[in-house]
Motif scaffolding. Structure first.
Motif, PDB file in Angstrom:
ATOM      1  N   CYS A 165       4.570   2.566   3.604  1.00 21.59           N
ATOM      2  CA  CYS A 165       3.552   3.613   3.595  1.00 21.59           C
ATOM      3  C   CYS A 165       2.266   3.111   4.244  1.00 21.59           C
ATOM      4  O   CYS A 165       1.911   1.939   4.118  1.00 21.59           O
ATOM      5  CB  CYS A 165       3.195   4.005   2.164  1.00 21.59           C
ATOM      6  N   VAL A 166       1.568   4.026   4.909  1.00 19.97           N
ATOM      7  CA  VAL A 166       0.275   3.682   5.474  1.00 19.97           C
ATOM      8  C   VAL A 166      -0.720   4.770   5.081  1.00 19.97           C
ATOM      9  O   VAL A 166      -0.350   5.929   4.928  1.00 19.97           O
ATOM     10  CB  VAL A 166       0.392   3.492   7.009  1.00 19.97           C
ATOM     11  N   LEU A 290      -1.550  -0.829   4.073  1.00 20.49           N
ATOM     12  CA  LEU A 290      -0.133  -0.748   4.413  1.00 20.49           C
ATOM     13  C   LEU A 290       0.604  -1.299   3.201  1.00 20.49           C
ATOM     14  O   LEU A 290       0.313  -2.410   2.757  1.00 20.49           O
ATOM     15  CB  LEU A 290       0.123  -1.620   5.637  1.00 20.49           C
ATOM     16  N   PHE A 291       1.504  -0.502   2.629  1.00 19.15           N
ATOM     17  CA  PHE A 291       2.184  -0.991   1.430  1.00 19.15           C
ATOM     18  C   PHE A 291       3.611  -0.484   1.367  1.00 19.15           C
ATOM     19  O   PHE A 291       3.994   0.445   2.086  1.00 19.15           O
ATOM     20  CB  PHE A 291       1.413  -0.622   0.152  1.00 19.15           C
ATOM     21  N   THR A 292       4.402  -1.138   0.530  1.00 16.55           N
ATOM     22  CA  THR A 292       5.785  -0.719   0.345  1.00 16.55           C
ATOM     23  C   THR A 292       5.977  -0.284  -1.104  1.00 16.55           C
ATOM     24  O   THR A 292       5.361  -0.839  -2.018  1.00 16.55           O
ATOM     25  CB  THR A 292       6.760  -1.863   0.673  1.00 16.55           C
ATOM     26  N   ILE A 293       6.817   0.745  -1.286  1.00 17.41           N
ATOM     27  CA  ILE A 293       7.115   1.214  -2.645  1.00 17.41           C
ATOM     28  C   ILE A 293       8.624   1.364  -2.810  1.00 17.41           C
ATOM     29  O   ILE A 293       9.357   1.544  -1.838  1.00 17.41           O
ATOM     30  CB  ILE A 293       6.442   2.583  -2.976  1.00 17.41           C
ATOM     31  N   ASP A 294       9.043   1.300  -4.044  1.00 13.17           N
ATOM     32  CA  ASP A 294      10.442   1.562  -4.370  1.00 13.17           C
ATOM     33  C   ASP A 294      10.734   3.045  -4.091  1.00 13.17           C
ATOM     34  O   ASP A 294       9.881   3.903  -4.293  1.00 13.17           O
ATOM     35  CB  ASP A 294      10.651   1.260  -5.858  1.00 13.17           C
ATOM     36  N   GLN A 295      11.965   3.315  -3.629  1.00 12.18           N
ATOM     37  CA  GLN A 295      12.331   4.714  -3.331  1.00 12.18           C
ATOM     38  C   GLN A 295      12.142   5.651  -4.515  1.00 12.18           C
ATOM     39  O   GLN A 295      11.841   6.822  -4.341  1.00 12.18           O
ATOM     40  CB  GLN A 295      13.801   4.762  -2.901  1.00 12.18           C
ATOM     41  N   GLY A 303       3.477  14.504  -1.798  1.00  8.70           N
ATOM     42  CA  GLY A 303       2.507  15.513  -1.375  1.00  8.70           C
ATOM     43  C   GLY A 303       1.137  14.962  -1.012  1.00  8.70           C
ATOM     44  O   GLY A 303       0.244  15.725  -0.655  1.00  8.70           O
ATOM     45  N   VAL A 304       0.959  13.659  -1.098  1.00 12.78           N
ATOM     46  CA  VAL A 304      -0.377  13.089  -0.897  1.00 12.78           C
ATOM     47  C   VAL A 304      -0.707  13.004   0.598  1.00 12.78           C
ATOM     48  O   VAL A 304      -0.042  12.302   1.355  1.00 12.78           O
ATOM     49  CB  VAL A 304      -0.486  11.676  -1.533  1.00 12.78           C
ATOM     50  N   GLU A 305      -1.727  13.755   1.007  1.00 15.34           N
ATOM     51  CA  GLU A 305      -2.053  13.860   2.428  1.00 15.34           C
ATOM     52  C   GLU A 305      -2.457  12.518   3.033  1.00 15.34           C
ATOM     53  O   GLU A 305      -2.175  12.250   4.205  1.00 15.34           O
ATOM     54  CB  GLU A 305      -3.196  14.863   2.593  1.00 15.34           C
ATOM     55  N   GLU A 306      -3.110  11.677   2.255  1.00 12.36           N
ATOM     56  CA  GLU A 306      -3.645  10.416   2.779  1.00 12.36           C
ATOM     57  C   GLU A 306      -2.615   9.292   2.869  1.00 12.36           C
ATOM     58  O   GLU A 306      -2.945   8.181   3.233  1.00 12.36           O
ATOM     59  CB  GLU A 306      -4.829   9.969   1.915  1.00 12.36           C
TER      60      GLU A 306
END
Ligand code: ADP
Ligand code: MG
Length: 344
Positions: A165-166, A290-295, A303-306
């Motif tokens: 995610c960015v 810049l980050f990674t998340i679990d599915q 829904g988060v625009e940012e």
């Protein structure tokens, strides 16, 4: 003894080289060199510690950098590294070295900007050091922050299938820099010229007065998400993704069509006959996260625009693929900011 030019190593290899024999003597130091900040374990939470330098002629050009903005930015770039650990900054100390070319009023402006950033992010400026320099202006800020033990996020935790995610959008700060450099040349050729830069306001602000993503760290907390890895984008998206992959010993696939690029940034890229994707991949000084998340956390950020999902993590560390909009596979390379590269 042989003499090795700095340019033969580049910034990251130089850091590795200089720090290869560093030993840690305190067992409370749980992270030393190699992440956005150091991490020092306390009784209740973890203390985060980081420093960034801003040097005249390297990081800013005094011809077009308002000093108040410069002071503001010198604080914000440090806070960004604390947020990149999923923490919150609390204190800063500021060192400045300044040549006699500067006036008291000029330094007052820098401090106005610093204090504005402290007010906005609710942090305390608690010390520093002041000295003269043979030429130019140097600002060195050290920031301190904290994070709870269960929320600290390193560069190294990304796992296969995690989503990448960015935040915000990319390439704007670089677009702003190109505009400022272009107008500087116009001004040099004709000092009477009064450029109308209002149409570029967004990207100029991205370059001159960036913000750190406190809002995102708060939102992750609110939504009960702990990223598996995180870094802030100071050297360009490609470079930072590769840092995460290297630290996590994983690979990546990202998609060109997913890269968030503002229309103003894209328009300027076209004006300069450069692909907007190049701006997004290699433009530095974004101070986005810049980050990674679990599915399993996808629904919480959907829904988060940012926040934009731009790809995922893969098993194989040697896979660093960008899938172009036309479907070609391109190997990601770090061409971001490097203070020691010859072409800077
Ligand atoms: P960032 O872009 O997040 O500020 P850097 O790429 O500047 O991080 O630095 C990477 C790591 O190397 C960090 O842990 C930083 O503290 C460390 N580092 C950078 N320069 C030095 C130095 N001269 N001596 C020791 N550690 C350093
Ligand atoms: Mg960083």
């Amino acid at each position: 003894m042989s003499k090795t030019p700095l340019s033969s190593l580049g910034e990251f290899k130089l850091i590795d080289h200089l720090t290869r024999n560093v030993k840690l003597y305190n067992n409370r130091t749980i992270k030393g060199i190699g992440d956005d900040t150091a991490a020092i374990e306390g009784d209740n939470d973890i203390t985060l510690l980081t420093k960034d330098l801003l040097i005249e002629g390297v990081h800013f050009n005094i011809m077009y950098t308002p000093l108040k903005h410069l002071g503001y930015k010198s604080i914000v770039v440090n806070l960004s590294d604390i947020y990149a650990m999923n923490g919150h900054p609390t204190h800063v100390i500021a060192g400045i070295a300044v040549s006699s070319r500067y006036t008291v009023e000029a330094l007052e402006e820098i401090y106005e900007g610093m204090m504005l950033a402290c007010e906005k992010y609710k942090i305390d400026l608690v010390g520093g050091d002041t000295t003269s320099s043979a030429s130019g202006l140097f600002i060195s800020v050290t920031a301190l922050g904290k994070v709870s033990k269960d929320r600290i996020t390193y560069r190294s935790g990304a796992r296969p299938n995690d989503l990448i995610c960015v935040t915000g959008n990319l390439g704007g700060a670089y677009a702003g820099l190109l505009i400022l450099e272009r107008e500087k040349e116009v001004f040099k050729a004709n000092p009477q010229s009064q450029p109308d830069l209002s149409q570029f306001a967004y990207v100029l602000e991205r370059q001159l007065k960036p913000e750190a993503r406190k809002d995102i760290v708060d939102l992750l907390m609110e939504k009960n998400i702990i990223p598996t890895s995180m870094i802030d984008i100071s050297d360009g998206l490609a470079s930072e993704i590769l840092h995460i992959c290297k630290s996590s010993n994983r690979g990546t696939v990202i998609y060109e069509e997913k890269l968030p690029i503002d229309v103003q940034t894209a328009t300027i890229a076209h004006e300069f006959k450069i692909d907007p994707t190049t701006f997004a991949l290699n433009g530095g000084e974004e101070y986005e996260l810049l980050f990674t998340i679990d599915q399993k956390d996808y629904d919480k950020i959907k829904g988060v625009e940012e926040i934009t999902v731009i790809g995922h993590i893969t098993e194989n560390p040697s896979q660093t693929d960008l899938i172009s909009t036309s479907g070609n596979v391109i190997t990601l390379r770090a061409q971001g900011w490097d203070s020691f590269r010859k072409d800077n």
